[in-house]
Design a protein around this motif. Structure first.
Motif, PDB file in Angstrom:
ATOM      1  N   ALA A  36       1.120  -1.380  -0.310  1.00  0.00           N
ATOM      2  CA  ALA A  36      -0.378  -0.190  -0.309  1.00  0.00           C
ATOM      3  C   ALA A  36       0.728   1.271   0.435  1.00  0.00           C
ATOM      4  N   ALA A  39       1.820   2.059  -3.225  1.00  0.00           N
ATOM      5  CA  ALA A  39       0.566   2.563  -4.424  1.00  0.00           C
ATOM      6  C   ALA A  39       0.802   3.729  -4.266  1.00  0.00           C
ATOM      7  N   THR A  40       0.519   4.514  -2.641  1.00  0.00           N
ATOM      8  CA  THR A  40       0.060   5.365  -2.320  1.00  0.00           C
ATOM      9  C   THR A  40       0.822   6.857  -2.049  1.00  0.00           C
ATOM     10  N   ASN A  42       1.782   7.389   0.759  1.00  0.00           N
ATOM     11  CA  ASN A  42       0.732   7.740   2.338  1.00  0.00           C
ATOM     12  C   ASN A  42       1.196   6.645   2.778  1.00  0.00           C
ATOM     13  N   ALA A  45      -2.180   6.181   4.630  1.00  0.00           N
ATOM     14  CA  ALA A  45      -2.951   5.659   4.422  1.00  0.00           C
ATOM     15  C   ALA A  45      -2.515   4.045   3.986  1.00  0.00           C
ATOM     16  N   ALA A  46      -1.575   3.906   4.290  1.00  0.00           N
ATOM     17  CA  ALA A  46      -0.943   2.857   4.190  1.00  0.00           C
ATOM     18  C   ALA A  46      -1.046   1.516   5.701  1.00  0.00           C
ATOM     19  N   ALA A  80       7.015   4.789  -5.257  1.00  0.00           N
ATOM     20  CA  ALA A  80       5.741   6.092  -5.105  1.00  0.00           C
ATOM     21  C   ALA A  80       6.429   6.866  -5.341  1.00  0.00           C
ATOM     22  N   ARG A  83       6.029   6.586  -9.654  1.00  0.00           N
ATOM     23  CA  ARG A  83       4.103   7.220 -10.213  1.00  0.00           C
ATOM     24  C   ARG A  83       3.908   9.230  -9.487  1.00  0.00           C
TER      25      ARG A  83
END
Length: 214
Positions: A36, A39-40, A42, A45-46, A80, A83
């Protein structure tokens, strides 16, 4: 002891040994957190994605026996950042849509292009023409370097796909040479690319002969 030639994947690490608790940092939660985070980008959030708190994530990372977890954490953030770089490049090329309203209703949109972002990316990606250089360093580019590098990368993708389709594990490739900033090693790097490109063409012809025989 041999050195690791390639960084591990974001989720490829040894979970921190913790006491087995249903509400604790189980191996599944640790790997889920890293995925996570990649992907984020953060931490909050993870942690929330695996039902844990941000504070406990940092506490786990600070443990003396959490070296692999810390390494995976850093790699996840690197993913990240990539991204983020991709998103910034997309905004520089395509702009950001801004809605146009008239009497409280949206009647269209206009594209806003951030010129500062564009110049920042150009200075990093095309420093020969847009970069600021130190007095004792002059960049030099092979005119076909970028095209050759892309072709070799595409050859690798195609050949690896053929291998996987045939049930063969693709070979582990050596990192491609960086051609953004070429110095005295320029010709050597280009020679390597040409050699690999010719070898890839030969492999493709062998695949075509095999398929034709079938």
């Amino acid at each position: 002891m041999s050195k690791r030639t390639e960084p591990p994947a974001a989720g490829d690490f040894d979970p921190v040994p913790v006491r087995p608790r249903v509400d604790g940092w189980t191996p599944e939660r640790q790997t889920g957190f890293i995925e996570a985070l990649a992907a984020t980008g953060n931490v909050e959030a993870a942690a929330k994605a695996v039902g844990m708190g941000t504070t406990s994530a940092y506490m786990l990372r600070a443990r003396p026996d959490a070296a692999s977890f810390r390494e995976a954490w850093g790699i996840a953030l690197d993913c990240a950042v990539q991204r983020l770089a991709d998103a910034a490049l997309d905004r520089a090329i395509n702009g950001v849509a801004t809605p146009i309203f008239y009497k409280g209703e949206q009647i269209g949109e206009r594209r806003h292009f951030d010129e500062k972002l564009t110049m920042f990316i150009l200075r990093l990606r095309d420093p020969k023409r847009f970069g600021k250089w130190r007095e004792d360093r002059v960049p030099s580019f092979h005119q076909d370097g970028a095209a050759m590098l892309l072709q070799v990368a595409m050859n690798r993708v195609e050949n690896d796909a053929h291998d996987m389709e045939a049930g063969v594990t693709p070979p582990r490739h050596k990192p491609l040479p960086e051609l953004r900033l070429i110095t005295l090693e320029q010709e050597e790097a280009v020679t390597i690319l040409r050699g690999e490109h010719l070898a890839a063409i030969q492999r493709r012809r062998e695949y075509e002969r095999c398929y034709a025989a079938d």
